[in-house]
Motif scaffolding. Structure first.
Motif, mmCIF file in Angstrom:
data_model
loop_
_atom_site.group_PDB
_atom_site.id
_atom_site.type_symbol
_atom_site.label_atom_id
_atom_site.label_comp_id
_atom_site.label_asym_id
_atom_site.label_seq_id
_atom_site.Cartn_x
_atom_site.Cartn_y
_atom_site.Cartn_z
ATOM 1 N N ARG A 194 0.112 -3.073 -5.239
ATOM 2 C CA ARG A 194 -1.272 -2.775 -5.620
ATOM 3 C C ARG A 194 -1.301 -2.031 -6.952
ATOM 4 O O ARG A 194 -0.352 -1.337 -7.309
ATOM 5 C CB ARG A 194 -1.941 -1.927 -4.538
ATOM 6 N N ASP A 195 -2.413 -2.186 -7.652
ATOM 7 C CA ASP A 195 -2.582 -1.521 -8.943
ATOM 8 C C ASP A 195 -2.560 -0.001 -8.830
ATOM 9 O O ASP A 195 -2.203 0.688 -9.776
ATOM 10 C CB ASP A 195 -3.890 -1.970 -9.609
ATOM 11 N N ASP A 196 -2.932 0.534 -7.655
ATOM 12 C CA ASP A 196 -2.947 1.989 -7.488
ATOM 13 C C ASP A 196 -1.553 2.563 -7.234
ATOM 14 O O ASP A 196 -1.377 3.768 -7.130
ATOM 15 C CB ASP A 196 -3.916 2.414 -6.380
ATOM 16 N N GLU A 241 0.189 2.541 -4.621
ATOM 17 C CA GLU A 241 0.318 3.136 -3.294
ATOM 18 C C GLU A 241 0.874 2.194 -2.236
ATOM 19 O O GLU A 241 0.914 2.538 -1.072
ATOM 20 C CB GLU A 241 -1.046 3.664 -2.825
ATOM 21 N N GLY A 242 1.254 1.024 -2.595
ATOM 22 C CA GLY A 242 1.759 0.084 -1.596
ATOM 23 C C GLY A 242 1.524 -1.336 -2.035
ATOM 24 O O GLY A 242 1.455 -1.630 -3.230
ATOM 25 N N PHE A 243 1.377 -2.198 -1.056
ATOM 26 C CA PHE A 243 1.218 -3.619 -1.331
ATOM 27 C C PHE A 243 -0.151 -4.098 -0.872
ATOM 28 O O PHE A 243 -0.772 -3.516 0.003
ATOM 29 C CB PHE A 243 2.316 -4.427 -0.617
ATOM 30 N N GLY A 244 -0.590 -5.167 -1.468
ATOM 31 C CA GLY A 244 -1.843 -5.800 -1.082
ATOM 32 C C GLY A 244 -1.635 -7.293 -0.944
ATOM 33 O O GLY A 244 -0.584 -7.824 -1.327
ATOM 34 N N ILE A 245 -2.626 -7.940 -0.381
ATOM 35 C CA ILE A 245 -2.578 -9.398 -0.300
ATOM 36 C C ILE A 245 -3.794 -9.976 -1.000
ATOM 37 O O ILE A 245 -4.828 -9.319 -1.138
ATOM 38 C CB ILE A 245 -2.513 -9.931 1.154
#
Length: 141
Positions: free
Chosen positions: A88-90, A92-96
């Motif tokens: 993720r752009d933040d 803080e982890g991953f996104g889908i």
């Protein structure tokens, strides 16, 4: 919401382990894709499982909606779910990210788009994702 069906699946070993449904109907070996630093090879991954589940669910919603509108869909009707995963752009982890492509051979575009739009409202996967992420849906040739 009145729950009509509940199931469970259990995973061990994360992305390089196994996953099994409580009734044993689904039992898969998991493998981390090469693109994510893993060995790839024999085994599936959560993104493939999500894409398969979402495409199947959306197809069912599409046939349900078409039936209510008295539109006969061809057996060749298909829904392809594309699922991507990344940081993720933040930070803080991953996104889908998810998109759907729907092909309804022989059906005029206006009718197809109407059915797809309504199925996107009916499908529980679409509804769940819409809370945080609007899923792009398109009608393909």
């Amino acid at each position: 919401m009145k729950t009509l069906y509940t199931t469970r699946a259990t995973s061990t070993g994360g992305r390089e382990g196994t996953a099994r449904s409580e009734d044993g109907a689904l039992e898969v070996k998991l493998a981390l894709p090469k693109e994510m630093g893993g060995p790839g090879g024999e085994g599936t991954n959560p993104e493939q499982l999500f894409a398969a589940g979402y495409s199947a669910c959306f197809t069912s919603a599409l046939f349900n909606v078409a039936g209510k509108k008295k539109v006969k869909l061809p057996a060749e009707t298909r829904v392809t779910a594309t699922v991507g995963v990344g940081p993720r752009d933040d930070g803080e982890g991953f996104g889908i990210e998810v998109s759907l492509s729907v092909a309804i051979p022989g059906l005029d575009r206006e009718t197809a788009e109407d059915l797809v739009k309504t199925a996107h409202i009916v499908c529980p996967y679409s509804h769940a994702l819409r809370v945080n992420y609007e899923v792009p849906v398109s009608v393909s040739e």
